[in-house]
Motif scaffolding. Structure first.
Motif, PDB file in Angstrom:
ATOM      1  N   GLY A  40       0.901  -1.101  -0.093  1.00  0.00           N
ATOM      2  CA  GLY A  40       0.191   0.134   0.066  1.00  0.00           C
ATOM      3  C   GLY A  40       0.853   1.192   0.062  1.00  0.00           C
ATOM      4  N   PHE A  41       1.835   1.231   0.586  1.00  0.00           N
ATOM      5  CA  PHE A  41       2.933   2.521   0.641  1.00  0.00           C
ATOM      6  C   PHE A  41       3.410   2.671  -0.465  1.00  0.00           C
ATOM      7  CE2 PHE A  41       5.380   5.536   2.684  1.00  0.00           C
ATOM      8  CZ  PHE A  41       6.670   5.503   2.107  1.00  0.00           C
ATOM      9  N   VAL A  42       3.918   1.537  -1.268  1.00  0.00           N
ATOM     10  CA  VAL A  42       4.448   1.615  -2.507  1.00  0.00           C
ATOM     11  C   VAL A  42       3.529   2.522  -3.610  1.00  0.00           C
ATOM     12  CG1 VAL A  42       5.477   0.617  -4.719  1.00  0.00           C
ATOM     13  CG2 VAL A  42       6.049   0.106  -2.124  1.00  0.00           C
ATOM     14  N   VAL A  43       2.195   1.925  -3.572  1.00  0.00           N
ATOM     15  CA  VAL A  43       1.178   2.434  -4.486  1.00  0.00           C
ATOM     16  C   VAL A  43       0.673   3.725  -4.028  1.00  0.00           C
ATOM     17  CG1 VAL A  43      -1.422   2.019  -4.925  1.00  0.00           C
ATOM     18  CG2 VAL A  43       0.128   0.024  -4.774  1.00  0.00           C
ATOM     19  N   ALA A  44       0.846   4.154  -2.774  1.00  0.00           N
ATOM     20  CA  ALA A  44       0.647   5.623  -2.621  1.00  0.00           C
ATOM     21  C   ALA A  44       1.412   6.366  -2.936  1.00  0.00           C
ATOM     22  CB  ALA A  44       0.298   5.635  -1.046  1.00  0.00           C
ATOM     23  N   VAL A  45       3.009   6.148  -2.857  1.00  0.00           N
ATOM     24  CA  VAL A  45       4.190   6.783  -3.240  1.00  0.00           C
ATOM     25  C   VAL A  45       3.948   7.081  -4.785  1.00  0.00           C
ATOM     26  CG1 VAL A  45       6.582   6.918  -3.449  1.00  0.00           C
ATOM     27  CG2 VAL A  45       5.517   6.091  -1.352  1.00  0.00           C
ATOM     28  N   ALA A  46       3.721   5.768  -5.435  1.00  0.00           N
ATOM     29  CA  ALA A  46       3.704   5.996  -6.930  1.00  0.00           C
ATOM     30  C   ALA A  46       2.399   6.980  -7.456  1.00  0.00           C
ATOM     31  CB  ALA A  46       3.484   4.684  -7.456  1.00  0.00           C
ATOM     32  N   LEU A  47       1.371   6.870  -6.752  1.00  0.00           N
ATOM     33  CA  LEU A  47       0.194   7.449  -7.138  1.00  0.00           C
ATOM     34  C   LEU A  47       0.481   8.934  -6.735  1.00  0.00           C
ATOM     35  CD1 LEU A  47      -2.649   7.668  -7.959  1.00  0.00           C
ATOM     36  CD2 LEU A  47      -3.420   7.336  -5.677  1.00  0.00           C
ATOM     37  N   GLY A  48       1.132   9.281  -5.612  1.00  0.00           N
ATOM     38  CA  GLY A  48       1.602  10.748  -5.293  1.00  0.00           C
ATOM     39  C   GLY A  48       2.527  11.375  -6.354  1.00  0.00           C
ATOM     40  N   ILE A  49       3.561  10.414  -6.720  1.00  0.00           N
ATOM     41  CA  ILE A  49       4.733  10.921  -7.799  1.00  0.00           C
ATOM     42  C   ILE A  49       3.897  11.297  -9.069  1.00  0.00           C
ATOM     43  CG2 ILE A  49       6.712  10.408  -8.850  1.00  0.00           C
ATOM     44  CD1 ILE A  49       7.618   8.929  -6.382  1.00  0.00           C
ATOM     45  N   GLY A  50       3.087  10.205  -9.362  1.00  0.00           N
ATOM     46  CA  GLY A  50       2.163  10.334 -10.648  1.00  0.00           C
ATOM     47  C   GLY A  50       1.592  11.852 -10.863  1.00  0.00           C
ATOM     48  N   CYS A  51       0.795  11.872  -9.813  1.00  0.00           N
ATOM     49  CA  CYS A  51      -0.016  13.135  -9.855  1.00  0.00           C
ATOM     50  C   CYS A  51       0.840  14.515  -9.780  1.00  0.00           C
ATOM     51  CB  CYS A  51      -0.986  13.188  -8.377  1.00  0.00           C
ATOM     52  SG  CYS A  51      -2.366  11.712  -8.441  1.00  0.00           S
ATOM     53  N   LEU A  52       2.072  14.342  -8.776  1.00  0.00           N
ATOM     54  CA  LEU A  52       2.804  15.498  -8.946  1.00  0.00           C
ATOM     55  C   LEU A  52       3.366  15.665 -10.310  1.00  0.00           C
ATOM     56  CD1 LEU A  52       4.187  17.783  -7.102  1.00  0.00           C
ATOM     57  CD2 LEU A  52       5.835  16.014  -6.554  1.00  0.00           C
ATOM     58  N   ALA A  53       3.966  14.838 -10.848  1.00  0.00           N
ATOM     59  CA  ALA A  53       4.475  14.844 -12.280  1.00  0.00           C
ATOM     60  C   ALA A  53       3.347  15.370 -13.079  1.00  0.00           C
ATOM     61  CB  ALA A  53       5.009  13.643 -12.802  1.00  0.00           C
ATOM     62  N   PHE A  54       2.275  14.936 -13.006  1.00  0.00           N
ATOM     63  CA  PHE A  54       1.135  15.484 -14.196  1.00  0.00           C
ATOM     64  C   PHE A  54       0.911  16.940 -13.767  1.00  0.00           C
ATOM     65  CE2 PHE A  54      -2.494  14.680 -16.667  1.00  0.00           C
ATOM     66  CZ  PHE A  54      -3.262  15.990 -16.482  1.00  0.00           C
ATOM     67  N   ILE A  55       0.849  17.400 -12.709  1.00  0.00           N
ATOM     68  CA  ILE A  55       0.589  18.985 -12.168  1.00  0.00           C
ATOM     69  C   ILE A  55       1.764  19.430 -12.627  1.00  0.00           C
ATOM     70  CG2 ILE A  55       0.225  20.432 -10.316  1.00  0.00           C
ATOM     71  CD1 ILE A  55      -1.378  18.191  -8.826  1.00  0.00           C
ATOM     72  N   GLU A  56       3.027  19.084 -12.300  1.00  0.00           N
ATOM     73  CA  GLU A  56       4.061  20.195 -12.854  1.00  0.00           C
ATOM     74  C   GLU A  56       4.105  20.182 -14.338  1.00  0.00           C
ATOM     75  OE1 GLU A  56       6.322  21.667 -11.014  1.00  0.00           O
ATOM     76  OE2 GLU A  56       5.352  21.117  -9.129  1.00  0.00           O
ATOM     77  N   ASN A  57       3.828  19.141 -15.111  1.00  0.00           N
ATOM     78  CA  ASN A  57       3.884  19.328 -16.460  1.00  0.00           C
ATOM     79  C   ASN A  57       2.896  19.951 -17.138  1.00  0.00           C
ATOM     80  OD1 ASN A  57       6.393  17.613 -16.680  1.00  0.00           O
ATOM     81  ND2 ASN A  57       5.363  15.788 -16.622  1.00  0.00           N
ATOM     82  N   PHE A  58       1.672  19.905 -16.532  1.00  0.00           N
ATOM     83  CA  PHE A  58       0.418  20.460 -17.381  1.00  0.00           C
ATOM     84  C   PHE A  58      -0.047  21.705 -16.626  1.00  0.00           C
ATOM     85  CE2 PHE A  58       0.183  17.441 -20.739  1.00  0.00           C
ATOM     86  CZ  PHE A  58       0.720  16.352 -19.993  1.00  0.00           C
ATOM     87  N   ASP A  59       0.126  21.908 -15.344  1.00  0.00           N
ATOM     88  CA  ASP A  59      -0.668  23.019 -14.653  1.00  0.00           C
ATOM     89  C   ASP A  59       0.395  24.008 -13.942  1.00  0.00           C
ATOM     90  OD1 ASP A  59      -2.885  23.118 -11.762  1.00  0.00           O
ATOM     91  OD2 ASP A  59      -2.933  23.931 -13.752  1.00  0.00           O
ATOM     92  N   THR A  60       1.674  24.317 -14.660  1.00  0.00           N
ATOM     93  CA  THR A  60       2.484  25.063 -14.005  1.00  0.00           C
ATOM     94  C   THR A  60       2.313  26.734 -14.724  1.00  0.00           C
ATOM     95  OG1 THR A  60       4.240  24.459 -15.514  1.00  0.00           O
ATOM     96  CG2 THR A  60       4.180  23.494 -13.411  1.00  0.00           C
ATOM     97  N   GLY A  61       1.484  26.447 -15.644  1.00  0.00           N
ATOM     98  CA  GLY A  61       1.121  27.817 -16.453  1.00  0.00           C
ATOM     99  C   GLY A  61       2.389  27.901 -17.565  1.00  0.00           C
TER     100      GLY A  61
END
Length: 252
Positions: A40-61
């Protein structure tokens, strides 16, 4: 899309970690939760990193553009500078339009040419909403079936109780997200509007009713009126979906 990813990152990841903590507390010294916690911890970390990468690439303006070599590069201007450039460009456009007055027929003809792009946009958004709805619906079905399976397989309270807590929490979150964003309804409304506009485009091209008046200017005027009425109706439906249930009844 951005808001959904942020919601998953801000709510989904903490909820998963809290579920693991709750299951561990309930099974303390009675069941070894180390494998489940690790997974579960590995899944949570992977999910968090994936969301962060998406936001950094597409929502930084910082928009992307393609250079002469075909490589994707990020614009170096800040968000404030880009907004200023956009405002200046809009003012220049308004000034240029005021100097060059176009006849109503020319504007209506240009409007007709821009409609296919509008239809593609509506259908693209509709397809995106349908994909999200289908993904969440299948996830909800699988997790609901998993709850029944876990209940049938585990006669003892543990470890089934901890697994049921995690599955139940996930089902609750998915149900709430689907009820809040209303992906199915939004996708249906967008597709319905796109089909209706395309029907008017076809009727105009074939000069059939209601565009069989014989006067091209009158046909274009009537076409613009009908399409704008459909777009206004679409915006009203979107506003109704954004309102609570009581607010929807008042709007209707």
């Amino acid at each position: 899309m951005h808001s959904i990813v942020k919601l998953i990152g801000l709510i989904g990841v903490p909820l998963l970690l809290l579920s693991l903590i709750g299951a561990t507390a309930l099974t303390w010294r009675r069941y070894d939760m180390a494998p489940i916690n690790t997974f579960g911890f590995v899944v949570a970390v992977a999910l968090g990193i994936g969301c962060l990468a998406f936001i950094e690439n597409f929502d930084t303006g910082q928009p992307w553009f393609v250079d002469d070599n075909g490589d994707r590069l990020q614009h170096e201007d800040s968000v404030a500078e880009l907004k200023l450039d956009l405002d200046l460009a809009e003012e220049k456009r308004v000034l240029a339009a005021s100097k060059v007055a176009r006849a109503a027929f020319d504007r209506q003809y240009s409007y007709r040419d821009a409609i296919p792009r509008e239809i593609d946009r509506l259908r693209g958004e509709s397809a995106s909403y349908r994909r999200w709805h289908n993904l969440l619906q299948w996830t909800l079905i699988i997790f609901s079936a998993a709850i029944t399976g876990v209940t049938a397989l585990y006669d003892t309270p543990q470890p089934g109780k901890g697994i049921l807590i995690g599955l139940g929490g996930t089902v609750t979150v998915i149900t709430s997200v689907m009820g809040y964003f209303k992906f199915k309804e939004r996708g249906f409304n967008l597709q319905q509007t796109a089909d209706a506009i395309e029907q008017h485009v076809t009727a105009l091209d074939l000069a059939i009713a209601p565009y069989n008046l014989g006067d091209e200017k009158e046909n274009l005027r009537l076409f613009a009126e009908n399409v704008e009425a459909l777009r206004v109706e679409q915006r009203k439906r979107e506003q109704q979906l954004d309102q609570p249930h009581q607010g929807q009844q008042e709007i209707v």
